[in-house]
Design an enzyme around this catalytic site. Structure first.
Site, PDB file in Angstrom:
ATOM      1  N   SER A  78      -3.640  40.528 -52.814  1.00  0.00           N
ATOM      2  CA  SER A  78      -3.192  41.009 -54.120  1.00  0.00           C
ATOM      3  C   SER A  78      -1.763  41.546 -54.031  1.00  0.00           C
ATOM      4  CB  SER A  78      -4.172  42.056 -54.666  1.00  0.00           C
ATOM      5  OG  SER A  78      -3.878  42.389 -56.010  1.00  0.00           O
ATOM      6  N   LEU A  79      -1.576  42.849 -54.176  1.00  0.00           N
ATOM      7  CA  LEU A  79      -0.252  43.450 -54.016  1.00  0.00           C
ATOM      8  C   LEU A  79       0.412  42.987 -52.715  1.00  0.00           C
ATOM      9  CD1 LEU A  79       1.994  45.699 -54.236  1.00  0.00           C
ATOM     10  CD2 LEU A  79       0.359  47.165 -53.047  1.00  0.00           C
TER      11      LEU A  79
ATOM     12  N   GLN B 257      -1.496  35.307 -60.846  1.00  0.00           N
ATOM     13  CA  GLN B 257      -2.212  36.089 -59.822  1.00  0.00           C
ATOM     14  C   GLN B 257      -2.776  37.387 -60.386  1.00  0.00           C
ATOM     15  OE1 GLN B 257      -0.890  39.144 -57.894  1.00  0.00           O
ATOM     16  NE2 GLN B 257      -1.089  38.539 -55.735  1.00  0.00           N
TER      17      GLN B 257
ATOM     18  N   GLN C 198      -3.644  47.320 -52.700  1.00  0.00           N
ATOM     19  CA  GLN C 198      -3.912  48.663 -53.211  1.00  0.00           C
ATOM     20  C   GLN C 198      -5.262  49.173 -52.727  1.00  0.00           C
ATOM     21  OE1 GLN C 198      -2.806  48.986 -57.278  1.00  0.00           O
ATOM     22  NE2 GLN C 198      -3.692  51.007 -57.558  1.00  0.00           N
TER      23      GLN C 198
ATOM     24  N   HIS D  44      -7.461  41.842 -61.670  1.00  0.00           N
ATOM     25  CA  HIS D  44      -7.783  40.429 -61.470  1.00  0.00           C
ATOM     26  C   HIS D  44      -8.860  39.927 -62.424  1.00  0.00           C
ATOM     27  CE1 HIS D  44      -5.046  40.005 -58.139  1.00  0.00           C
ATOM     28  NE2 HIS D  44      -5.506  41.145 -57.662  1.00  0.00           N
TER      29      HIS D  44
ATOM     30  N   ARG E  81       4.661  46.275 -62.206  1.00  0.00           N
ATOM     31  CA  ARG E  81       3.357  45.611 -62.172  1.00  0.00           C
ATOM     32  C   ARG E  81       2.233  46.644 -62.248  1.00  0.00           C
ATOM     33  NH1 ARG E  81      -0.246  44.031 -57.862  1.00  0.00           N
ATOM     34  NH2 ARG E  81      -1.170  41.956 -58.128  1.00  0.00           N
TER      35      ARG E  81
END
Length: 320
Positions: free
Chosen positions: A92-93, A252, A10, A202, A117
């Site tokens: 991440s994503l 995660q 992102q 996170h 999500r």
């Protein structure tokens, strides 16, 4: 041939991304049509026309980036030699894109999951109550020392994204991140930059989002990936036991992204180059700071795609 393929997360989104691929290639049109159908709203219109504030909504940005990034890979994949050794990872994503590209999860399932999500992550902390900041020029060990030494009370300030040796993001409550600013600068940070994000990604504040997503992750069918995928959580390959995948993706959401170690793991396999498949150049710049001896090239538009094709066909060396 050895290649490392990485997928952005992102903040890489921009209105119009992937439009040239969509115009030229039916396979990309099919992907966007599938995403629109799965989501029940016109993601393709938001991606190609905006407005920007609608695209940047977390629940839209995540499936949008996944779709554009996977489209870039789908265009490259037919030209990859059968005997090529590929290693994949995503920031991440982007880890979801890596899992789709490797065949570990179906595209439609991933689009739906990352939409939820993003929605759950945004809902976990009211706007304005969470914050992220980049600590520039301070080693990881020093940042950890500062965080441990903070008297936070009920506030939160935690490691979030270990992006490069000199760029590490922290995440938490707005007050907690504010409390970390001066101690980080006193410890030698060159800069302390608040990030323009909509939630404290996170961090442990994302546990409610992870809890909501967990049953959906557990309901998805995972396969063993065709190529190794390096996990954000461990900076190691996803294991052979696919039953572990839902829990890894669950954790995660509220755990640090170990990007430096992930790139180092991929670089140790001595690929001819890193390919950033997707919009933007964020990962290309990070790889340059982590592994300077291995080139990285982006496939976010037609020019980047053609440059990689020239390399794969033997016409040129790996593009920088």
């Amino acid at each position: 041939m050895k290649l490392a393929v990485i997928f952005p997360g992102q903040a890489s989104q921009q209105v119009g991304m992937g439009r040239d691929f969509h115009t030229e290639y039916p396979v990309v049109q099919d992907l966007f049509n599938q995403a629109d159908e799965v989501l029940g709203f016109p993601l393709s219109r938001i991606v190609f026309e905006g407005p920007e504030d609608e695209l940047t909504l977390t629940a839209n940005a995540q499936p949008a980036i996944l779709t554009v990034s996977y489209a870039a890979w789908k265009l490259l994949e037919p030209f990859i030699p059968e005997d090529a050794e590929i290693t994949m990872a995503g920031h991440s994503l982007g880890e979801y894109t890596a899992l789709v590209a490797s065949g570990a999860i179906d595209f439609a399932d991933a689009v739906r999951i990352v939409n939820h999500r993003g929605k759950y992550m945004q809902e976990a902390v009211p706007v304005g109550q969470g914050k992220m900041a980049a600590v520039i020029g301070l080693p990881l060990e020093k940042i950890e020392e500062v965080l441990v030494g903070l008297d936070l009370g009920r506030e939160v300030a935690e490691l979030a994204n270990i992006n490069s040796p000199d760029q590490i993001a922290i995440s938490g409550s707005a007050a907690g991140i504010d409390m970390a600013a001066k101690p980080m600068q006193d410890a030698g940070a060159k800069r302390f930059v608040e990030l323009k994000v909509s939630a404290p990604f996170h961090s442990s504040l994302m546990i409610p989002a992870a809890d909501k997503l967990k049953p959906e992750l557990e309901a998805v069918k995972f396969n063993n990936p065709r190529w190794p995928v390096i996990a954000n959580l461990t900076a190691a390959e996803y294991p052979a036991d696919t039953n572990e995948y839902p829990d890894m993706l669950y954790r995660q959401i509220f755990s640090p992204v170990h990007w430096v170690e992930s790139v180092q793991n991929m670089a140790a396999r001595q690929p001819e180059g890193f390919i950033e498949a997707g919009p933007g150049k964020v990962l290309k710049m990070l790889v340059a700071k982590i592994s300077r001896e291995i080139p990285c090239s982006g496939v976010g538009d037609m020019n980047g795609f053609k440059a990689i094709l020239a390399f794969l066909s033997g016409e040129t060396g790996f593009p920088c």
